[in-house]
Write a protein that holds these residues in place. Structure first.
Motif, PDB file in Angstrom:
ATOM      1  N   MET A  56       0.836  -1.208   0.000  1.00 34.27           N
ATOM      2  CA  MET A  56       0.000   0.000   0.000  1.00 34.27           C
ATOM      3  C   MET A  56       0.868   1.254   0.000  1.00 34.27           C
ATOM      4  O   MET A  56       0.597   2.223  -0.710  1.00 34.27           O
ATOM      5  CB  MET A  56      -0.952  -0.022   1.200  1.00 34.27           C
ATOM      6  N   GLU A  57       1.940   1.238   0.810  1.00 30.64           N
ATOM      7  CA  GLU A  57       2.845   2.393   0.868  1.00 30.64           C
ATOM      8  C   GLU A  57       3.500   2.638  -0.480  1.00 30.64           C
ATOM      9  O   GLU A  57       3.609   3.767  -0.938  1.00 30.64           O
ATOM     10  CB  GLU A  57       3.914   2.165   1.939  1.00 30.64           C
ATOM     11  N   LYS A  58       3.919   1.565  -1.135  1.00 27.07           N
ATOM     12  CA  LYS A  58       4.617   1.684  -2.406  1.00 27.07           C
ATOM     13  C   LYS A  58       3.715   2.270  -3.489  1.00 27.07           C
ATOM     14  O   LYS A  58       4.194   2.884  -4.431  1.00 27.07           O
ATOM     15  CB  LYS A  58       5.160   0.321  -2.839  1.00 27.07           C
ATOM     16  N   GLN A  59       2.430   2.110  -3.370  1.00 29.54           N
ATOM     17  CA  GLN A  59       1.498   2.661  -4.345  1.00 29.54           C
ATOM     18  C   GLN A  59       1.143   4.117  -4.055  1.00 29.54           C
ATOM     19  O   GLN A  59       0.459   4.753  -4.843  1.00 29.54           O
ATOM     20  CB  GLN A  59       0.224   1.818  -4.387  1.00 29.54           C
ATOM     21  N   SER A  60       1.658   4.652  -2.959  1.00 28.82           N
ATOM     22  CA  SER A  60       1.298   6.019  -2.568  1.00 28.82           C
ATOM     23  C   SER A  60       2.123   7.055  -3.327  1.00 28.82           C
ATOM     24  O   SER A  60       3.212   6.784  -3.826  1.00 28.82           O
ATOM     25  CB  SER A  60       1.500   6.211  -1.056  1.00 28.82           C
ATOM     26  N   GLN A  61       1.590   8.251  -3.374  1.00 31.69           N
ATOM     27  CA  GLN A  61       2.289   9.376  -4.003  1.00 31.69           C
ATOM     28  C   GLN A  61       3.556   9.721  -3.214  1.00 31.69           C
ATOM     29  O   GLN A  61       4.563  10.104  -3.797  1.00 31.69           O
ATOM     30  CB  GLN A  61       1.356  10.597  -4.080  1.00 31.69           C
ATOM     31  N   ASP A  62       3.513   9.556  -1.887  1.00 31.37           N
ATOM     32  CA  ASP A  62       4.686   9.844  -1.047  1.00 31.37           C
ATOM     33  C   ASP A  62       5.857   8.946  -1.424  1.00 31.37           C
ATOM     34  O   ASP A  62       6.990   9.395  -1.503  1.00 31.37           O
ATOM     35  CB  ASP A  62       4.355   9.659   0.442  1.00 31.37           C
ATOM     36  N   TRP A  63       5.576   7.659  -1.649  1.00 32.00           N
ATOM     37  CA  TRP A  63       6.640   6.732  -2.030  1.00 32.00           C
ATOM     38  C   TRP A  63       7.228   7.136  -3.377  1.00 32.00           C
ATOM     39  O   TRP A  63       8.444   7.165  -3.552  1.00 32.00           O
ATOM     40  CB  TRP A  63       6.126   5.294  -2.093  1.00 32.00           C
ATOM     41  N   GLU A  64       6.362   7.455  -4.321  1.00 30.33           N
ATOM     42  CA  GLU A  64       6.822   7.861  -5.654  1.00 30.33           C
ATOM     43  C   GLU A  64       7.688   9.113  -5.579  1.00 30.33           C
ATOM     44  O   GLU A  64       8.731   9.193  -6.234  1.00 30.33           O
ATOM     45  CB  GLU A  64       5.631   8.112  -6.585  1.00 30.33           C
ATOM     46  N   GLU A  65       7.272  10.082  -4.775  1.00 36.05           N
ATOM     47  CA  GLU A  65       8.044  11.328  -4.642  1.00 36.05           C
ATOM     48  C   GLU A  65       9.381  11.071  -3.948  1.00 36.05           C
ATOM     49  O   GLU A  65      10.414  11.615  -4.354  1.00 36.05           O
ATOM     50  CB  GLU A  65       7.234  12.366  -3.860  1.00 36.05           C
ATOM     51  N   THR A  66       9.378  10.247  -2.930  1.00 39.63           N
ATOM     52  CA  THR A  66      10.618   9.904  -2.228  1.00 39.63           C
ATOM     53  C   THR A  66      11.570   9.186  -3.172  1.00 39.63           C
ATOM     54  O   THR A  66      12.775   9.462  -3.187  1.00 39.63           O
ATOM     55  CB  THR A  66      10.317   9.014  -1.003  1.00 39.63           C
ATOM     56  N   ARG A  67      11.036   8.299  -3.980  1.00 40.60           N
ATOM     57  CA  ARG A  67      11.861   7.578  -4.957  1.00 40.60           C
ATOM     58  C   ARG A  67      12.442   8.529  -5.995  1.00 40.60           C
ATOM     59  O   ARG A  67      13.599   8.410  -6.386  1.00 40.60           O
ATOM     60  CB  ARG A  67      10.998   6.493  -5.627  1.00 40.60           C
ATOM     61  N   ARG A  68      11.639   9.508  -6.441  1.00 43.17           N
ATOM     62  CA  ARG A  68      12.097  10.489  -7.426  1.00 43.17           C
ATOM     63  C   ARG A  68      13.251  11.318  -6.860  1.00 43.17           C
ATOM     64  O   ARG A  68      14.282  11.498  -7.510  1.00 43.17           O
ATOM     65  CB  ARG A  68      10.952  11.407  -7.841  1.00 43.17           C
ATOM     66  N   ILE A  69      13.123  11.768  -5.627  1.00 42.50           N
ATOM     67  CA  ILE A  69      14.183  12.548  -4.977  1.00 42.50           C
ATOM     68  C   ILE A  69      15.429  11.688  -4.800  1.00 42.50           C
ATOM     69  O   ILE A  69      16.551  12.149  -4.998  1.00 42.50           O
ATOM     70  CB  ILE A  69      13.684  13.115  -3.627  1.00 42.50           C
ATOM     71  N   GLY A  70      15.233  10.422  -4.439  1.00 45.79           N
ATOM     72  CA  GLY A  70      16.353   9.509  -4.291  1.00 45.79           C
ATOM     73  C   GLY A  70      17.126   9.324  -5.585  1.00 45.79           C
ATOM     74  O   GLY A  70      18.356   9.221  -5.583  1.00 45.79           O
ATOM     75  N   LYS A  71      16.416   9.307  -6.702  1.00 47.48           N
ATOM     76  CA  LYS A  71      17.078   9.171  -8.003  1.00 47.48           C
ATOM     77  C   LYS A  71      17.958  10.397  -8.293  1.00 47.48           C
ATOM     78  O   LYS A  71      19.050  10.250  -8.851  1.00 47.48           O
ATOM     79  CB  LYS A  71      16.051   8.991  -9.113  1.00 47.48           C
ATOM     80  N   LEU A  72      17.477  11.566  -7.912  1.00 47.46           N
ATOM     81  CA  LEU A  72      18.275  12.778  -8.121  1.00 47.46           C
ATOM     82  C   LEU A  72      19.555  12.744  -7.274  1.00 47.46           C
ATOM     83  O   LEU A  72      20.631  13.089  -7.753  1.00 47.46           O
ATOM     84  CB  LEU A  72      17.447  14.027  -7.792  1.00 47.46           C
ATOM     85  N   THR A  73      19.407  12.325  -6.028  1.00 47.75           N
ATOM     86  CA  THR A  73      20.574  12.211  -5.149  1.00 47.75           C
ATOM     87  C   THR A  73      21.537  11.175  -5.688  1.00 47.75           C
ATOM     88  O   THR A  73      22.752  11.380  -5.709  1.00 47.75           O
ATOM     89  CB  THR A  73      20.137  11.844  -3.718  1.00 47.75           C
ATOM     90  N   ARG A  74      21.004  10.051  -6.147  1.00 46.11           N
ATOM     91  CA  ARG A  74      21.853   8.985  -6.693  1.00 46.11           C
ATOM     92  C   ARG A  74      22.627   9.483  -7.916  1.00 46.11           C
ATOM     93  O   ARG A  74      23.802   9.184  -8.091  1.00 46.11           O
ATOM     94  CB  ARG A  74      20.988   7.770  -7.053  1.00 46.11           C
ATOM     95  N   ARG A  75      21.961  10.266  -8.758  1.00 49.30           N
ATOM     96  CA  ARG A  75      22.634  10.803  -9.944  1.00 49.30           C
ATOM     97  C   ARG A  75      23.797  11.703  -9.534  1.00 49.30           C
ATOM     98  O   ARG A  75      24.888  11.628 -10.095  1.00 49.30           O
ATOM     99  CB  ARG A  75      21.644  11.569 -10.816  1.00 49.30           C
ATOM    100  N   SER A  76      23.570  12.543  -8.533  1.00 49.34           N
ATOM    101  CA  SER A  76      24.650  13.411  -8.038  1.00 49.34           C
ATOM    102  C   SER A  76      25.790  12.586  -7.465  1.00 49.34           C
ATOM    103  O   SER A  76      26.966  12.881  -7.683  1.00 49.34           O
ATOM    104  CB  SER A  76      24.121  14.363  -6.966  1.00 49.34           C
ATOM    105  N   GLU A  77      25.421  11.542  -6.725  1.00 43.95           N
ATOM    106  CA  GLU A  77      26.435  10.679  -6.131  1.00 43.95           C
ATOM    107  C   GLU A  77      27.262   9.987  -7.215  1.00 43.95           C
ATOM    108  O   GLU A  77      28.491   9.937  -7.133  1.00 43.95           O
ATOM    109  CB  GLU A  77      25.783   9.628  -5.227  1.00 43.95           C
ATOM    110  N   THR A  78      26.607   9.456  -8.240  1.00 51.29           N
ATOM    111  CA  THR A  78      27.355   8.755  -9.286  1.00 51.29           C
ATOM    112  C   THR A  78      28.226   9.716 -10.092  1.00 51.29           C
ATOM    113  O   THR A  78      29.307   9.334 -10.538  1.00 51.29           O
ATOM    114  CB  THR A  78      26.426   7.954 -10.234  1.00 51.29           C
ATOM    115  N   ASP A  79      27.777  10.958 -10.245  1.00 55.45           N
ATOM    116  CA  ASP A  79      28.630  11.958 -10.902  1.00 55.45           C
ATOM    117  C   ASP A  79      29.900  12.188 -10.092  1.00 55.45           C
ATOM    118  O   ASP A  79      30.998  12.310 -10.644  1.00 55.45           O
ATOM    119  CB  ASP A  79      27.879  13.281 -11.081  1.00 55.45           C
ATOM    120  N   THR A  80      29.751  12.228  -8.776  1.00 60.28           N
ATOM    121  CA  THR A  80      30.894  12.423  -7.894  1.00 60.28           C
ATOM    122  C   THR A  80      31.799  11.189  -7.909  1.00 60.28           C
ATOM    123  O   THR A  80      33.026  11.310  -7.929  1.00 60.28           O
ATOM    124  CB  THR A  80      30.421  12.739  -6.459  1.00 60.28           C
ATOM    125  N   ILE A  81      31.199  10.001  -7.916  1.00 54.01           N
ATOM    126  CA  ILE A  81      31.996   8.768  -7.966  1.00 54.01           C
ATOM    127  C   ILE A  81      32.766   8.707  -9.288  1.00 54.01           C
ATOM    128  O   ILE A  81      33.896   8.228  -9.321  1.00 54.01           O
ATOM    129  CB  ILE A  81      31.114   7.527  -7.753  1.00 54.01           C
TER     130      ILE A  81
END
Length: 169
Positions: A56-81
């Motif tokens: 149920m949580e995974k289907q929520s808008q909050d989960w989707e938004e958290t995942r989207r923000i996480g992808k942005l952070t991951r992209r920054s991290e991989t650029d640094t790596i």
């Protein structure tokens, strides 16, 4: 589904049955109530409700938004790596391409996840924090001309410290 698994103690294979919620519930009604069965029933009910809540949580808008923000952070991290990979090559590393995997495993372990797609909102937020720490520690290490191996150790120490302070484990 009926599976056979090797018995870790040797001897005949152990039969393993994979049941869905309905099948497991029916099976529980047939079992007698001794201490072991009661504990089994309690654990099974807990796991089914935990999975239902997660789905149920995974289907929520909050989960989707958290995942989207996480992808942005991951992209920054991989650029640094990526910068660190080149830096490590200059320092003589022959396996600098493995740095992405090493840092990913470190962040995932400290966030308590094996897969981003199977993580809760809290775990995704913790992972985002770990990745943010990693990218900042790497950048600081690069600016200070630290050895790439020491940068990894610094990341690990910082993440462990934050993990203890935030009671993540």
């Amino acid at each position: 589904m009926d599976l056979k698994s090797k018995n870790p103690q040797g001897g005949r294979p152990i039969r393993i049955y994979l049941l869905n919620e309905l099948q497991a519930t029916l099976l529980l009604t047939y079992l007698g109530n001794n201490d072991i069965v009661r504990q089994f029933k309690k654990n099974l009910v807990h796991q089914f409700y935990a999975m239902r809540n997660f789905l149920m949580e995974k289907q929520s808008q909050d989960w989707e938004e958290t995942r989207r923000i996480g992808k942005l952070t991951r992209r920054s991290e991989t650029d640094t790596i990526k910068k660190l990979v080149e830096y490590a090559k200059e320092q003589g590393s022959t396996h600098s391409d493995k740095l992405y995997v090493n840092y990913s495993k470190l962040a995932n372990k400290m966030a308590g996840i094996t897969s981003r797609e199977e993580a809760t909102i809290t775990q995704l937020n913790n992972l985002c924090m770990m990745e943010n720490i990693i990218l900042n520690v790497i950048e600081a290490g690069l600016e200070a001309n630290r050895n790439y191996k020491q940068i990894y150790k610094d990341c690990k120490e910082r993440i462990q410290m934050v993990s203890r302070l935030a009671y993540l484990n």
